[in-house]
Enzyme design. Structure first.
Site: not given
Ligand code: F6R
Length: 612
Positions: A12, A36, A95, A121-122, A487, A491, A494, A510, A607
């Site tokens: 949050c 966030r 959140w 928050n928490g 990776e 991408k 998500e 397999h 994020k």
């Molecule tokens: C995917 C993405 C997440 C972050 C993961 C770790 O695009 O951004 O998988 O890589 O949540 O986040 P950080 O790097 O901030 O620890």
């Protein structure tokens, strides 16, 4: 400096402001926290005037609360229409953890007598016990409302000591911002294990859960069990016994400026376009051995353990390979897995933690665990003053600039650049060969120059057109190419919400190959000479099942049934992940657009993942 652990545990956001136009300032503040992730938002402000009540609006005693579900703009529409005048406001983006996303469950919460409003928050772990033991009548399903009721119940004529007494009854983590009609024109803050920073300028005071989203000239990171009282133009900070702390001893903290969208329609595209500059900036910061000696104090170790989550973990997979090429034993672990498995102590290990945000709870907690076990710890992060920087023994910074799009792009490329640099620096520490180090610096800059997004955008749009209606996609490769696939598939899934899985190319047969049919696209990465023939065989196996191969390779391909072939330039093999991922970032972006998704804010994602 007394900065301590600035630890994240909650997704949050809190923003509070005391000063002119506090409502507008808080609305701007919580918008800066949007990145966030949240599902509802709310604001409480002090005002002598009562508003008409409805499902969004509640009046307390000289305090009014307005909340709404969904986007912050839903709240903004109500709040900014009313032309509200107040000098003291606290806001929150929620959140959901306790109870569904709803107006009732959103913060701020008012006490029953309407004299206290609180944002939190928490997680309060004993809130149900407290509620039941004390027979508290709550309206929401949240732990936070219980705290509002406790403040009312235990009010002893002194606001700060009441807050302290209530905090002492709580188990768990919190950052609270509280306003009360018992003591108007102040915001009270309490903190335990959830990040919160406070600040003030000439005519205002401010509190925020995120150091890089706070507006303010003088900013302090609160420590655990500290309290702050914020007024216009001043702040008082107290320890757990309410003894005043001299703020000059705390040290003012610098923050990172946020990015601006400019002419771009999405941060994600802007951030992908920034990759070459971001890599060069990162390389330039660590382009000589002296700088690294200063940052790492010529660290000596035998083994490396890399830990991260999501994209950061995928960067770690590449790091592992690069360190192994220098003859250093290296393991790479997902933070949330590592924390709960038996700890096998390999003597003399350097543990490296990768985190763009520096706030990821699992990564930070894995770091703490490693510290407890006596390992040396190094954080690679993009955010200065983020929580991780206060915990790790050493820090190295990616200089990607602020990354706002939820899907990590330029930060990943910069993490790879750092692994490249470290691999040659550690080699230098072991063998004293500085030439290889400086060659690496030169090569990385050349690769950055070779990344020309504008040239590859047409082909990426074309691929996106081909795949966007898919139900399921696979991505294959071996070695470094598998790490690219891992990776790339994260991408794509998500932000497009298309099911997509990465497989080591040799593993497909397999089991998973039974899922390949004429409707399945399979991205194949073939960049490593030594294993190219093996992966080409796996491509043939897919084609034999009528799977549609999209190939990325500098090598000639003899299979005429490959549906798309992207011939990438010949470069040194170790740099392909850094180079090729841009195609996949762009393809994911265009696919998300074709599907009508907002690539900057994919559903259910935030994020910073500050919950475990
Ligand atoms: C995917 C993405 C997440 C972050 C993961 C770790 O695009 O951004 O998988 O890589 O949540 O986040 P950080 O790097 O901030 O620890």
């Amino acid at each position: 400096m007394l900065l301590s652990i600035y630890k994240g545990e909650d997704m949050c956001g809190i923003y509070g402001y005391i000063g002119e136009k506090s409502v507008e300032e808080v609305m701007k503040g919580i918008k800066r926290l949007e990145y966030r992730g949240y599902d509802s938002a709310g604001i409480a402000f002090q005002s002598g005037e009562k508003l008409n009540e409805d499902e969004n609006t509640t009046n307390g005693e000289n305090i009014t609360v307005i909340k709404n579900k969904g986007e912050i703009s839903n709240l903004e529409r109500i709040v900014l229409n009313k032309n509200l005048k107040s000098n003291v406001s606290i806001g929150h983006t929620r959140w959901a953890t306790h109870g569904e996303p709803s107006i009732k469950n959103s913060h701020p919460h008012l006490s029953g007598d309407g004299r206290w409003a609180i944002v939190h928050n928490g997680i309060i772990e004993n809130y149900l016990d407290l509620k039941e033991d004390l027979g508290l009548q709550v309206e929401s399903e949240t732990d936070t409302e219980v705290v509002a009721l406790l403040l009312e119940k235990y009010y002893n004529g002194n606001v700060l000591s009441t807050i302290k007494n209530v905090c002492e009854k709580l188990n768990g983590s919190y950052a609270f911002a509280i306003i009360t009609s018992h003591s108007p024109n102040k915001i009270f803050v309490a903190k335990r294990n959830s990040p919160v920073v406070v600040g003030y300028g000439k005519r205002y005071g401010v509190v925020c859960s995120d150091i890089n989203s706070i507006k303010g000239a003088n900013i302090y990171v609160l420590e655990n069990e500290q309290y702050a009282v914020i007024e216009r133009g001043k702040i008082n900070i107290f320890d757990k016994n309410l003894m005043a702390i001299n703020t000059s001893e705390l040290g003012v903290v610098k923050k990172v400026e946020g990015g601006k969208l400019g002419d771009y329609s999405h941060y994600m595209l802007k951030e992908i376009d920034e990759i070459p500059t971001a890599i060069k900036r990162t390389v330039n910061l660590y382009n000589n051995i002296d700088t690294l000696n200063d940052a790492l104090h010529k660290l000596k170790f035998k083994n490396i353990l890399i830990i991260g989550c999501g994209t950061a973990y995928h960067a770690g997979l590449i790091g592992k390979r690069l360190f192994e090429e220098e003859g250093i034993h290296c393991e790479c672990e997902i933070a949330s897995e590592f924390r709960y498995k038996p700890f096998v102590d390999k003597k003399n290990t350097l543990a490296i933690f990768v985190s763009q945000s520096g706030e990821t709870a699992d990564t930070i907690n894995a770091l703490k665990l490693c510290k407890q076990k006596g390992l040396k710890t190094l954080a690679i992060t993009n955010v200065r003053n983020s929580s991780i920087t206060f915990v790790a023994d050493y820090c190295i910074y990616t200089c990607a600039g602020s990354e706002i799009g939820v899907a990590s792009t330029k930060a990943y490329n910069c993490q790879l650049a750092i692994f490249h640099i470290l691999s040659k620096y550690f080699n230098y520490i072991k063998n004293g060969d500085s030439k290889m180090f400086y060659d690496e610096i030169k090569n990385l800059k050349s690769i950055a120059t070779l990344i020309r997004n504008n040239e590859i955008k047409p082909i990426c749009r074309h691929i996106a057109q081909k795949i966007y209606k898919s139900k399921s996609i696979y991505m294959i490769g071996r070695g470094l190419d598998y790490s690219i696939a891992a990776e790339a598939s994260l991408k794509l899934k998500e932000i497009s919400y298309i099911h997509c899985e990465a497989y080591p190319a040799g593993e497909l047969k397999h089991g998973t190959i039974s899922l390949i049919d004429k409707n399945t696209f399979v991205f194949a990465f073939v960049t490593q000479e030594k294993i190219k023939d093996k992966t080409f065989s796996n491509i043939n196996e897919v084609v034999a099942r009528e799977g549609k191969i999209i190939l990325f390779s500098p090598f000639d391909n003899s299979n005429k049934k490959v549906v798309e072939e992207i011939k990438v330039p010949k470069i040194k093999e170790r740099y392909y992940p850094l180079f090729i991922i841009n195609y996949l970032q762009l393809i994911s972006y265009y696919t998300a657009l074709l599907l009508g998704n907002n690539p900057d804010k994919p559903r259910s994602l935030a994020k910073s993942v500050t919950v475990e």
